[in-house]
Write an enzyme that holds these catalytic residues in place. Structure first.
Site, PDB file in Angstrom:
ATOM      1  CE  LYS A  21      22.696  -7.354 -12.799  1.00  0.00           C
ATOM      2  NZ  LYS A  21      22.561  -6.411 -13.928  1.00  0.00           N
TER       3      LYS A  21
ATOM      4  NE  ARG B 197       7.990   0.839   3.568  1.00  0.00           N
ATOM      5  CZ  ARG B 197       6.820   0.398   4.002  1.00  0.00           C
ATOM      6  NH1 ARG B 197       6.495  -0.870   3.855  1.00  0.00           N
ATOM      7  NH2 ARG B 197       5.959   1.214   4.580  1.00  0.00           N
TER       8      ARG B 197
ATOM      9  NE  ARG C 200      -1.383  -1.842   3.382  1.00  0.00           N
ATOM     10  CZ  ARG C 200      -2.402  -2.675   3.546  1.00  0.00           C
ATOM     11  NH1 ARG C 200      -3.581  -2.221   3.807  1.00  0.00           N
ATOM     12  NH2 ARG C 200      -2.206  -3.963   3.453  1.00  0.00           N
ATOM     13  CB  THR C 201       3.804   2.435   1.876  1.00  0.00           C
ATOM     14  OG1 THR C 201       3.154   2.093   3.106  1.00  0.00           O
ATOM     15  CG2 THR C 201       4.534   3.742   2.046  1.00  0.00           C
TER      16      THR C 201
ATOM     17  CG  HIS D 293       5.575   4.577   7.964  1.00  0.00           C
ATOM     18  ND1 HIS D 293       5.543   5.337   6.810  1.00  0.00           N
ATOM     19  CD2 HIS D 293       4.917   3.428   7.678  1.00  0.00           C
ATOM     20  CE1 HIS D 293       4.883   4.651   5.874  1.00  0.00           C
ATOM     21  NE2 HIS D 293       4.489   3.497   6.384  1.00  0.00           N
TER      22      HIS D 293
HETATM   23  C1  NCD Z   1       3.360  -0.462   8.108  1.00  0.00           C
HETATM   24  C2  NCD Z   1       4.824  -0.466   7.811  1.00  0.00           C
HETATM   25  O1  NCD Z   1       5.274  -1.038   6.819  1.00  0.00           O
HETATM   26  O2  NCD Z   1       5.514   0.142   8.593  1.00  0.00           O
HETATM   27  N1  NCD Z   1       2.539  -0.657   7.032  1.00  0.00           N
HETATM   28  C3  NCD Z   1       2.342   0.332   6.141  1.00  0.00           C
HETATM   29  O3  NCD Z   1       3.186   1.149   5.872  1.00  0.00           O
HETATM   30  N2  NCD Z   1       1.129   0.387   5.586  1.00  0.00           N
HETATM   31  C4  NCD Z   1       2.992  -1.289   9.242  1.00  0.00           C
HETATM   32  C5  NCD Z   1       3.379  -2.722   9.242  1.00  0.00           C
HETATM   33  O4  NCD Z   1       4.122  -3.208   8.422  1.00  0.00           O
HETATM   34  O5  NCD Z   1       2.932  -3.367  10.189  1.00  0.00           O
END
Ligand code: NCD
Length: 313
Positions: free
Chosen positions: A82, A104, A54-55, A132
């Protein structure tokens, strides 16, 4: 330095104005409405070194609704495998012309490192157990718009339930919701509290039944099995019995309270009720609000001068 690495980069005024801007962004690119052209001719590069559905999609959608060009590097298909170093990867993609980075990584601090190698703003899309920030912004937005509290959250009682120790979402939310005025209760077994104990500004209980009827917001966290050393988790069904949202607990919730989860949900572990059967659920609203909030963030870091003040982290 510019960008958004941590919720602590933002003053309360900046938070409030980002949420107001998200209100304006909601109309763009939905149901045939025109996109915003705020980032036309700009390029947003997403570097996802950890799984994300989703992110990643949310940031890409946000960039597209701002008319930006997008470049996405998923680690599985990149030269990082690589042996190309992170720095080489950033400098190579950067040389193609990047106006903002979305990063990320499973290790805390990688977005900060990358921000030192590039002049363009970096937005942290989740780093290790650390931060986050856009999740906390979209959560604040969802709470304030659902409860009708406008920007501030003064007096709003939020219970954050579950695996707080491994959760960057919890860390960002405790800081951001707390500074907007929310009262925060952490509900978790002692073993899943942060290493240094309860984070300043929050109180702790391990009795979910005791708080569930009393809160405005019940914020369920995913049990982060991939980050947990087995001995920290109560055995077998004990975790679910004590910390899951079950139909029995859902029946105790106030009708005007809301239930949130950042996703992905572990059905049967922390969620023992289908959110479709829960009128208080705002889980899908969180997802749709995420696009508008990330539009506001991307626009602000690229053309709106949202400057990280640094030094707070
Ligand atoms: C979260 C994350 O990846 O930090 N999810 C997200 O970003 N939607 C929470 C999680 O992974 O539990």
């Amino acid at each position: 330095m510019s960008g958004l690495l941590s919720t602590r980069d933002l003053s309360v005024d900046q938070i409030v104005s980002l949420l107001a801007e998200a209100d304006e962004m909601k109309i763009h690119g939905v149901g045939g409405a025109p996109k915003s052209d705020a980032l036309k001719g700009r390029t947003v590069a997403s570097l996802f070194f950890e799984d994300s559905t989703r992110t990643k999609v949310s940031f890409e959608t946000a960039a597209k609704r701002l008319s930006a060009d997008t470049v996405t590097l998923a680690v599985g298909s990149s030269s990082v495998n690589k042996g190309e170093s992170l720095r080489d990867t950033v400098e190579t993609i950067g040389a193609m012309g990047v106006d903002a980075w979305v990063v990320r990584h499973r290790s805390s601090g990688v977005p900060l490192l990358i921000s030192r190698w590039t002049a363009s703003p970096v937005v942290n899309a989740g780093d290790g157990w650390h931060q986050h920030p856009t999740q906390a912004l979209l959560d604040a937005y969802t709470i304030s718009r659902s409860l009708g509290t406008d920007a501030g959250l003064r007096g709003v009682k939020v219970a954050i339930v579950g695996d707080i120790r491994h959760s960057r979402v919890a860390r960002s939310n405790i800081d951001l919701l707390g500074r907007l005025g929310a009262e925060i209760v952490l509900v978790a077994p002692r073993t899943l509290l942060p290493v240094g104990g309860v984070i300043a500004g929050a109180v702790w209980t391990d009795d979910l039944d005791d708080v569930v009827a009393d809160v405005d917001v019940l914020y369920m966290l995913r049990v982060q099995r991939e980050r947990i050393n087995g001995s920290l988790l109560p055995a077998g069904d004990e975790y679910s019995e004590r910390f899951a949202l079950t139909p029995r607990r859902a029946a105790m919730l106030r009708r005007d309270s809301i239930v949130m989860h950042p996703g992905p949900m572990n059905r049967g572990t922390e969620m023992r009720i289908d959110p479709a059967d829960l009128p208080q659920s705002r889980i899908l609203e969180q997802v749709s609000n995420g696009v508008a909030v990330r539009m506001a963030v991307l626009r602000s870091v690229v053309v709106g001068g949202l400057a990280s003040e640094g030094g707070h982290r």
